[in-house]
Design an enzyme around this catalytic site. Structure first.
Site, mmCIF file in Angstrom:
data_model
loop_
_atom_site.group_PDB
_atom_site.id
_atom_site.type_symbol
_atom_site.label_atom_id
_atom_site.label_comp_id
_atom_site.label_asym_id
_atom_site.label_seq_id
_atom_site.Cartn_x
_atom_site.Cartn_y
_atom_site.Cartn_z
ATOM 1 N N ARG A 12 -1.198 3.551 -6.273
ATOM 2 C CA ARG A 12 -0.384 2.351 -5.805
ATOM 3 C C ARG A 12 0.082 1.645 -7.151
ATOM 4 O O ARG A 12 -0.745 0.774 -7.701
ATOM 5 C CB ARG A 12 -1.124 1.568 -4.892
ATOM 6 N N HIS A 58 0.036 -4.740 -3.591
ATOM 7 C CA HIS A 58 0.224 -4.450 -1.933
ATOM 8 C C HIS A 58 1.389 -4.767 -1.325
ATOM 9 O O HIS A 58 2.073 -3.804 -0.715
ATOM 10 C CB HIS A 58 -1.002 -4.940 -1.228
ATOM 11 N N TYR A 94 -7.834 -8.400 -8.496
ATOM 12 C CA TYR A 94 -8.794 -7.152 -8.273
ATOM 13 C C TYR A 94 -8.370 -6.053 -9.194
ATOM 14 O O TYR A 94 -9.668 -5.109 -8.927
ATOM 15 C CB TYR A 94 -8.838 -7.085 -6.834
#
Lengths: 340, 325
Positions: A257, A261, A270
């Site tokens: 990814r 998100h 993170y």
């Protein structure tokens, strides 16, 4: 580039049979690029305050396009998940429709402004309407396959999800049922390394999602999801086999990814920067172009021409969609039930 | 004894509908062997391949039915006990009930989920539940809870013919308790219609399932004492028959809502609210609800179970108080 592992030895047709034609390769590049450029424009519209929310598939386009190209358009069903813009484009969604969907416009064919963006659905294209609750589409895919089997219709259903979705009960219940009844379902997992902020090791004690197939007596494969050709060449035999009555197949495409998100997420909280840099070198869009260019399949000018075409298509689609009508407020009251 | 029981009405209806429409198939736990209550007995032999045993996995029983209905089949799923359906709540709440709405009518789901509900059979906490309050909160879904065999027959037929997802609740205590001649009973009930089962001028009782039978028994007793009750069989809980509900409330002007579920957040609150909202001027007494006490679930031992459940005596007592108001 391709690594294919199967639980059992199975008769594999020579890979030549799954070689892509020049036309198919061109198509593949077009869809991979279109998906990326659309997502980029969508994010720009979000930052300009014109689109409330974007959830994208950057890093997974090759996997999506490669897998969808292995299906028979208008015949096979797809139960996708929200990152699957690439899948939908291959199955016929236009850039304009993708933009209508982003903006929740009245004429968005997916939900007419009733769902968040990227919640796909088209009866004509055999794309199953989906919710935001992950993996709920898996039993739907199995139910379609069961119905088709009862009707003796030779169709295949592809259910797709991210690796985070494979923790849910619906994942296990669906694989179990499909394996028991030998149903023509391809479970396609786009392992992008993250379930929002949670890395794969917090989601499962295995390296490969594909290993979960063993628990259901199901065949499985792992493939490099950054390589659209490899994905096609892995999914296509599984689709053909399922259509012939060979049962379900779990395929894990290793992707990454590349973006947060969603448009509301800050991945710097993170995600190590270095990791992102490393994976960016395997960006599937870049990779595909480099490969077909270095193989000498396409002259540079042809690829540049595809890029120009895509840029123009995306620009025009966004401009056009912004001027399209919004839903009427009272439309919220309609279609609670289907009239008998 | 003449006539058919509730479970026989369900079984013959399934058999008949499967004979008329190839798209109808059954899926659930133990259904091939006939099911734990024998609702599907003999059907697997008569319709090979169309009665499908599922693993013990309720979410997928409902989710697979969603997919099959989307494809154009007419699945009739059986959840063995209503108490087990909650594992499939997500599939009914997030998926089935919104299918038509979220596609703006492009897609729809002609599917039925049948499930035995209710207590009085020493089923304890997990074989006795009333689940209707959770599922009547899902517009897009239809919820049906009949009381008499002929209504089971006509409403199950209508549910399978309906283009929307239907939750069909079968009160397990009544499965072999009531008989009706299916050939002579009219069975004209339709989805969305309540029925006034008995007419009386003193008060109106609303009920469904086992409580409808208990209410009718209470009304009989009360009648001997000169208290005449109107009794409304709600039949369809979602969407509600507002017209019949209000019409039945107006003349007596006193209303008692009875259900087997616990009180707070129970379905009776909806009936009470509708009557208070739309028939206030006709009321001569506050709306009264009779329900199970607010404890987590129906307990097992007979003493506890019968204390928990409303019955004809409790209904009669509540009705007398209301009549005297």
């Amino acid at each position: 580039m391709t690594s294919v592992r199967t639980r059992r030895e199975r008769s594999r047709r020579p890979i030549d049979e799954y070689l892509l034609s020049e036309h198919q390769l061109e198509e593949m590049y077009y869809y991979i690029l279109l998906a990326r450029r659309l997502n980029e424009r969508m994010l720009a519209l979000n930052r300009q305050g014109r689109a409330a929310f974007v959830i994208a598939g950057a890093g997974q386009e090759a996997a999506q396009v490669g897998a969808a190209m292995a299906l028979q358009k208008g015949v096979d069903f797809v139960a996708p998940y929200y990152r699957d813009l690439g899948v939908n484009l291959v199955l016929g969604m236009t850039a304009r429709e993708a933009m209508l969907n982003l903006l929740g416009k009245r004429d968005d064919p997916n939900s007419h402004g009733r769902q968040m963006p990227a919640h796909w659905g088209s009866v004509a294209r055999r794309v199953v309407t989906q919710s935001s609750v992950v993996t709920t589409q898996f039993p739907h895919a199995v139910g379609i396959a069961l119905a088709a089997k009862l009707c003796k219709d030779p169709i295949v259903v592809m259910a797709s999800c991210g690796e985070g979705s494979t923790s849910r009960g619906d994942f296990h219940e669906s694989l179990n049922f499909a394996a028991i009844h030998h149903l023509p379902v391809i479970f396609f997992v786009e392992n992008n390394g993250y379930a929002i902020s949670e890395r794969t090791e917090k989601e499962m004690p295995l390296e490969h999602v594909a290993d979960r197939a063993r628990g259901y007596g199901m065949q499985s494969a792992v493939v490099d999801g950054m390589d659209g050709i490899a994905v096609y060449q892995t999914v296509r035999p599984a689709v053909d086999q399922a259509r012939r009555g060979g049962g379900p197949f779990l395929i894990e495409a290793k992707c990454y990814r590349l973006w947060p998100h969603s448009s509301d997420d800050d991945d710097s909280r993170y995600r190590p920067k270095k990791e992102l840099e490393e994976w960016s070198r395997k960006d599937p869009v870049k990779l595909f172009r480099e490969r077909v260019e270095s193989d000498g399949i396409f002259p540079r000018e042809d690829l540049d021409e595809i890029e120009r075409r895509v840029e123009e298509e995306v620009r025009e689609a966004a401009q056009w969609a912004l001027m399209q009508p919004d839903p009427e407020p009272e439309d919220a009251l309609t279609f609670v039930y289907r009239e008998a | 004894m003449p006539g058919a029981t509730v479970i026989e009405a369900v079984r013959v209806t399934l058999e008949e509908v499967m004979g008329q429409d190839d798209r109808v198939f059954i899926i659930g736990e133990d259904v091939e062997a006939g099911g734990v209550f024998r609702a599907t007995e003999g059907l697997a032999a008569k319709y090979p391949g169309r009665v499908i045993d599922s693993p013990l996995a309720e979410s997928s029983i409902i989710g697979i039915s969603v997919g099959a209905a989307h494809y154009g089949m007419k699945p009739v799923a059986e959840i063995q006990f209503a108490d087990f359906i909650h594992a499939g709540f997500d599939q009914l709440c997030s998926e089935a009930s919104r299918w038509c709405y979220r596609t703006r009518g492009e897609a729809h789901l002609p599917m039925v989920v049948r499930t035995p509900w209710g207590g009085g059979v020493h089923g304890g906490q997990h074989h006795s539940q009333s689940i209707e309050a959770y599922y009547t909160h899902l517009p897009g879904l239809k919820v049906i809870a009949p009381s008499f065999p002929a209504d089971y027959r006509s409403l199950l037929k209508a549910a399978i013919a309906d283009p929307n997802p239907v939750l069909f609740l079968e009160h397990k205590r009544t499965y072999r308790m009531v008989r009706q001649d299916l050939a002579t009973e009219p069975g004209e009930s339709r989805i969305g219609r309540a029925r006034v089962t008995r007419r009386g001028d003193d008060l109106t009782i609303y009920a469904y399932g086992l409580m409808l039978h208990e209410s009718l028994a209470a009304a009989e007793t009360l009648s001997r004492d000169g208290i005449e009750c109107t009794v409304v069989d709600l039949l369809t809980l979602l969407p509600l028959d507002l017209e019949t509900i209000l019409e039945a409330a107006r003349a007596p002007g006193k209303v008692l809502v009875v259900h087997e579920d616990t009180l707070t957040g129970g379905f009776g609150g909806e009936i009470a609210a509708l009557v208070a909202e739309h028939a206030f001027e006709y009321l001569d007494a506050p709306v009264r609800r009779l329900a199970a006490p607010d404890v987590p679930a129906m307990p097992y031992h007979h003493n506890l179970e019968s204390f928990f459940m409303p019955d004809r005596e409790k209904i009669a007592r509540a009705a007398r108080e209301l009549a005297a108001y």
